[in-house]
Scaffold this active site. Structure first.
Site: not given
Length: 319
Positions: A39-41, A43
């Protein structure tokens, strides 16, 4: 002895997925840990942290479908296709309505082609795209086929006031926020969906927020907040770990007896049928014996998780 299995974390915005894994590993005192899908930071939501021997399950869990709630901002496109990037194009979103958005969403359901974003970990000629992007380079990217199973408009707000994009620090363009439910297969970039949806509607758009609600058959309701995990003691947190035999939900189960389990542990195929081409063989005590593939000669072990000594100890305990 540390416990192996999957801890479902409700990731907060801010830390990277790697950061979360390292914090969980330290909290549990585990020698090994990994995750089953980045997961992107910025998100939030489901991050399946594989602990101990469960790191061997990562490839199977990562291939599973995922579900998200995505907030799309119509009225501004960014260089990164999300809220972290610089605004590169603006447009008037006031003419959008729910019917127009739903009609456009239908075009993105099924197997579609996506061009990976420049700010991504995809490798082109051995180099990650985000490295080239940060160096100011543009790389030609080949479209990839991805699968989107469902796209639903949950809410659309009224035309808003100017926002303040994080990368700019000043008043931004007027945007309209739409909240979408997304269900998709591996490799789908939701921020690219947002940008492509904007192009289809003739209004620049980017992904304003993302929450993963399901991954590898784990739902966000099962997750433990990172702050709560850090407040628990080691034993209490370990009790939240889902055993390997139960964690591999994306692969259908097959119950085997101790004799069959021993055959699998020694690499021998079982002359029996199975409900799917790939199954997880579970011992009488519920432990994961092996992941097996179904072939002409029956069930053949593809990956074995127990040793002969594990079976003997388990049978002795049952007596």
């Amino acid at each position: 002895m540390s416990r192996s299995g999957v801890l479902v974390v409700d990731k907060p915005a801010g830390p990277t997925s790697f950061d979360v894994v390292q914090r969980v590993r330290r909290l549990l005192g585990a020698a090994r840990a990994g995750h089953a899908g980045t997961l992107d930071p910025a998100a939030t939501g489901v991050l399946a942290v594989c602990v101990g021997d469960a790191v061997k399950l990562q490839q199977y869990l990562a291939d599973a479908d995922k579900a998200y709630e995505a907030t799309v901002a119509f009225g501004a496109a960014t260089e990164t296709e999300d809220a972290e990037g610089r605004v590169i194009e603006t447009g008037d979103p006031s003419g959008l309505d729910a019917d127009r958005i739903r009609a456009a969403l239908a075009r993105f359901v099924g197997e579609i082609e996506q061009v990976p974003p420049m700010y991504s970990a995809v490798r082109v000629r051995g180099r990650r795209l985000h490295e080239a992007a940060r160096a100011g380079e543009s790389v030609e990217r080949v479209p990839r086929r991805v699968r989107v199973d469902a796209l639903e408009l949950l809410a659309l707000d009224a035309p808003g006031e100017p926002e303040t994009p994080p990368a700019e620090g000043g008043p931004g363009p007027r945007v309209r926020l739409a909240r979408l439910a997304v269900r998709c297969g591996k490799g789908t970039y939701v921020r690219t969906l947002a940008a492509d949806l904007g192009r289809a509607l003739g209004v620049p758009a980017h992904l304003a927020a993302l929450r993963r609600t399901e991954a590898s058959a784990f739902r966000v309701e099962e997750g433990i907040a990172l702050a709560e995990a850090e407040a628990l003691g080691r034993d209490a947190l370990a009790s939240r770990i889902i055993p390997m035999g139960d964690a591999l939900r994306v692969v259908p189960p097959v119950a085997v007896d101790w004799h069959e389990a021993r055959d699998l542990v020694h690499g021998r195929a079982l002359e029996r049928d199975a409900p799917a081409p790939l199954v997880r063989a579970l011992a009488p005590d519920g432990r994961l014996v092996a992941i097996c593939s179904l072939g002409e000669r029956g069930l053949r072990p593809q990956r074995v998780f127990l040793g002969p000594g594990d079976l003997g100890a388990a049978r002795a305990e049952e007596r």
